[in-house]
Design an enzyme around this catalytic site. Structure first.
Site, PDB file in Angstrom:
ATOM      1  N   HIS A   1       0.814  -1.196   0.000  1.00 44.57           N
ATOM      2  CA  HIS A   1       0.000   0.000   0.000  1.00 44.57           C
ATOM      3  C   HIS A   1       0.848   1.246   0.000  1.00 44.57           C
ATOM      4  O   HIS A   1       1.764   1.395   0.765  1.00 44.57           O
ATOM      5  CB  HIS A   1      -0.914   0.045   1.226  1.00 44.57           C
ATOM      6  CG  HIS A   1      -1.839  -1.103   1.243  1.00 44.57           C
ATOM      7  ND1 HIS A   1      -2.698  -1.353   0.222  1.00 44.57           N
ATOM      8  CD2 HIS A   1      -2.001  -2.108   2.132  1.00 44.57           C
ATOM      9  CE1 HIS A   1      -3.380  -2.439   0.501  1.00 44.57           C
ATOM     10  NE2 HIS A   1      -2.963  -2.916   1.635  1.00 44.57           N
TER      11      HIS A   1
ATOM     12  N   THR B   1      -7.805   0.527   2.231  1.00 40.88           N
ATOM     13  CA  THR B   1      -9.079  -0.125   2.513  1.00 40.88           C
ATOM     14  C   THR B   1      -8.937  -1.409   3.321  1.00 40.88           C
ATOM     15  O   THR B   1      -9.655  -1.636   4.292  1.00 40.88           O
ATOM     16  CB  THR B   1      -9.813  -0.411   1.192  1.00 40.88           C
ATOM     17  OG1 THR B   1      -9.993   0.823   0.490  1.00 40.88           O
ATOM     18  CG2 THR B   1     -11.167  -1.041   1.441  1.00 40.88           C
ATOM     19  N   ASP B   2      -8.006  -2.269   2.926  1.00 42.90           N
ATOM     20  CA  ASP B   2      -7.959  -3.593   3.562  1.00 42.90           C
ATOM     21  C   ASP B   2      -7.672  -3.541   5.050  1.00 42.90           C
ATOM     22  O   ASP B   2      -8.261  -4.282   5.834  1.00 42.90           O
ATOM     23  CB  ASP B   2      -6.969  -4.513   2.839  1.00 42.90           C
ATOM     24  CG  ASP B   2      -5.541  -4.016   2.860  1.00 42.90           C
ATOM     25  OD1 ASP B   2      -5.315  -2.817   3.149  1.00 42.90           O
ATOM     26  OD2 ASP B   2      -4.641  -4.823   2.551  1.00 42.90           O
ATOM     27  N   GLY B   3      -6.777  -2.668   5.462  1.00 48.92           N
ATOM     28  CA  GLY B   3      -6.461  -2.570   6.883  1.00 48.92           C
ATOM     29  C   GLY B   3      -7.674  -2.226   7.718  1.00 48.92           C
ATOM     30  O   GLY B   3      -7.936  -2.834   8.764  1.00 48.92           O
TER      31      GLY B   3
END
EC number: 3.2.1.-
Length: 570
Positions: A13, A176-178
């Site tokens: 990221h 987003t994923d975190g």
């Protein structure tokens, strides 16, 4: 109708240099989510490790005992904790983080970790409570860091970089994923420890989901963008963010059926993408863009060359999709997992050691060695079918002792927890529980689109099924028989994409078994789909009907759920 990396490249990221009342009942989990008997429970822990759940329709390694698998997981956790879990931030005493390298620009700071690692660590720590007596203290320390390092764009989200400087707190945009994993971990934490302590985990989860994730990440087209710096109408998305079972948990704690729409749309994006670019392999590229969906170009967002291939982002997808089948029984998750597994078993000649760290979408290897962030998700995907037993056994033997780097080791541990049944499903936590009087009651409709779309599908408590009427006709109706006269004061309609623009809610107390006389209790002339929560003055009713007179689409009428609420018999 159905509208329906190089060797040490651990994390991907970077902030691109270019730049509602809850009335829903929780989804019913599939039968079989029993928890094994425990000889003792740690104080204040509701689901101590090991939980060793047997997911319906799934397999586990068959050549080792459950106790042996649990021991392998706890040993791996102890190694992971000693290697990557840190609490040495001079700028944030008491703050924990997961130490890991990053790719992307740290903008003059010395990066120590990321929001991605924070999310992984928070899930792992909750699931290992009971084995680790300090798990809650660690979890709270990880959460402290997540909150201190808030995003510069949306303070309910976490900035993507952890650095030991107060100036880094609030400096970076999000990834987003975190945040998806952090919010999900808060739901797990509420289930594990309750929310009456130092941190109200459930409130924090709801705030993060509603005011952070939904506001910044869910796009107008029901995809997920890449961060709070990204546009709300963006068509770019990262398949590693398609955490389908997370979104079902989000629905359960917020009552927002929009999360089911996101799930449905992402499955549709996956089907369109694979039909066009990977019909044999089922693989997806690291980034997906456009409508219809297609692979991103090389060097997308200046990340790395292979952004158009199955690489270190997309490698995580098989775990995310198979979890939706294991936890919630969605057959679309199994279909995707089976296709991917069928291809990789053949490609690797049945040996997980032959898996490579990268493939093009047609299945040609672009990598040259096996690493856990690729191997482990392929093994997890295989657990959806008993025909893959030898593959699962071999994969377990490869995974359980693999030691590499932050990214591979951390994702390996998540897969080990899943494969052994030690990643349990959080139960629904809807506020103000109100009885849905229509749940599983007999239903009748004016028409159905076809087999599988019968009227009772709108009253089964399952947002993966729906009633659909004939296409292109007005009026159409559907009603439920409550079994006896009840005092009702509201309904909730959860529309599929085919919704009613004009409709009435009607009630009847006819005792003939076939209602003839109907009384209007509500009328809508500007419906726009989504979830309609309709309150009205109390009325006696045995039958409750939705009478649609004007469609909002060229199709028909379609409801995921038709819920009826009240307090008591009259």
């Amino acid at each position: 109708m159905d509208l329906t990396r190089t060797k040490a490249l651990p994390i991907r990221h970077g902030k691109p240099k270019v730049l509602k009342m809850l009335l829903a009942l929780a989804l019913l989990l599939p039968a079989g989510f029993g928890i094994p008997a425990q000889t003792s429970y740690a104080a204040g822990i509701s689901k101590p490790f090991p939980q060793q759940v047997d997911y319906p329709g799934m397999i586990k390694p068959s050549h080792v005992t459950q106790n042996a698998m649990n021991k392998s997981v706890s040993d791996y956790y102890d190694y992971w904790k000693a290697t990557y879990l840190k609490h040495d931030l001079s700028s944030l005493p008491g703050g924990y983080y997961v130490k890991g390298d990053i790719t992307g620009d740290p903008e003059g700071f010395k990066a120590l970790g990321s929001s991605e690692g924070q999310g992984y660590g928070m899930i792992i720590t909750v699931l290992m409570a009971g084995h680790d007596p300090n798990a809650q203290n660690i979890y709270n320390g990880l959460f402290k860091t997540a909150r201190a390092y808030k995003s510069s764009g949306n303070p309910h989200l976490m900035g993507w970089v952890v650095a030991d400087s107060p100036k880094a707190q609030g400096h970076f945009g999000s990834a987003t994923d975190g945040d998806l994993d952090i919010a999900y971990s808060l739901i797990l934490a509420h289930q594990q420890w309750g929310s009456d302590g130092a941190v109200n985990y459930l409130d924090e989860a709801r705030t993060m989901i509603n005011d952070g994730i939904k506001v910044s990440y869910v796009t107008t087209n029901n995809r997920l963008n890449l961060g709070d710096w990204d546009a709300k109408d963006a068509l770019n998305t990262r398949p590693s963010d398609w955490m389908l079972s997370h979104f079902r948990a989000f629905y359960e704690v917020t009552g927002d059926a929009g999360w089911i729409q996101v799930i449905d749309n992402l499955y549709s994006v996956y089907d369109q993408f694979t039909a066009a670019y990977s019909p044999t392999t089922g693989l997806v590229s690291d980034f997906v863009v456009g409508n219809p969906p297609k692979p991103a170009p090389e060097w997308y967002l200046d990340e790395f060359k292979e952004t158009n291939q199955y690489y270190y982002n997309a490698s995580r997808f098989p775990l995310r999709v198979v979890m939706d089948y294991a936890f919630y029984g969605d057959p679309r998750g199994k279909a995707a997992a089976d296709k991917i597994t069928g291809w990789i078993k053949t490609k690797a000649n049945g040996s997980p050691a032959n898996i490579k760290n990268g493939y093009n979408l047609k299945g040609t290897a672009i990598g040259d060695y096996a690493t856990a962030v690729f191997v482990a998700p392929f093994i997890s995907a295989g657990t959806a079918d008993s025909a893959n037993q030898a593959w699962i056994n071999a994969g377990w033997d490869w995974m359980k002792n693999k030691r590499e780097d932050y990214f591979s080791d951390t994702y390996n541990l998540l897969n080990l927890l899943f494969i052994t049944g030690n990643w349990w499903v959080p139960e629904g936590q809807a506020e103000q529980p109100i009885i849905n009087l229509a749940l599983n009651k007999p239903a009748v409709s004016s028409s159905i689109e076809g087999s599988g779309f019968e009227a009772d599908k709108a009253f089964d408590g399952n947002l993966m099924s729906r009633w659909a009427s004939n296409e292109g006709s007005d009026p159409e109706w559907i009603y439920v028989d409550l079994g006896s006269v009840q005092s009702i004061s509201g309904v909730t309609l959860k529309w599929e994409a085919a919704y009613a623009k004009q409709y009435k809610i009607q009630v009847s107390t006819d005792s003939s078994g076939t209602p003839v006389q109907w009384t209007d209790v509500n009328s809508t002339t500007d419906g726009n789909g989504g979830v309609d929560e309709i309150d009205f003055s109390p009325h006696n009713a045995r039958y409750v009907r939705m009478l649609g007179s004007e469609r909002g689409t060229p199709y028909g009428y379609s409801l995921y759920e038709f819920e009826v609420y009240g307090t008591s018999s009259p």
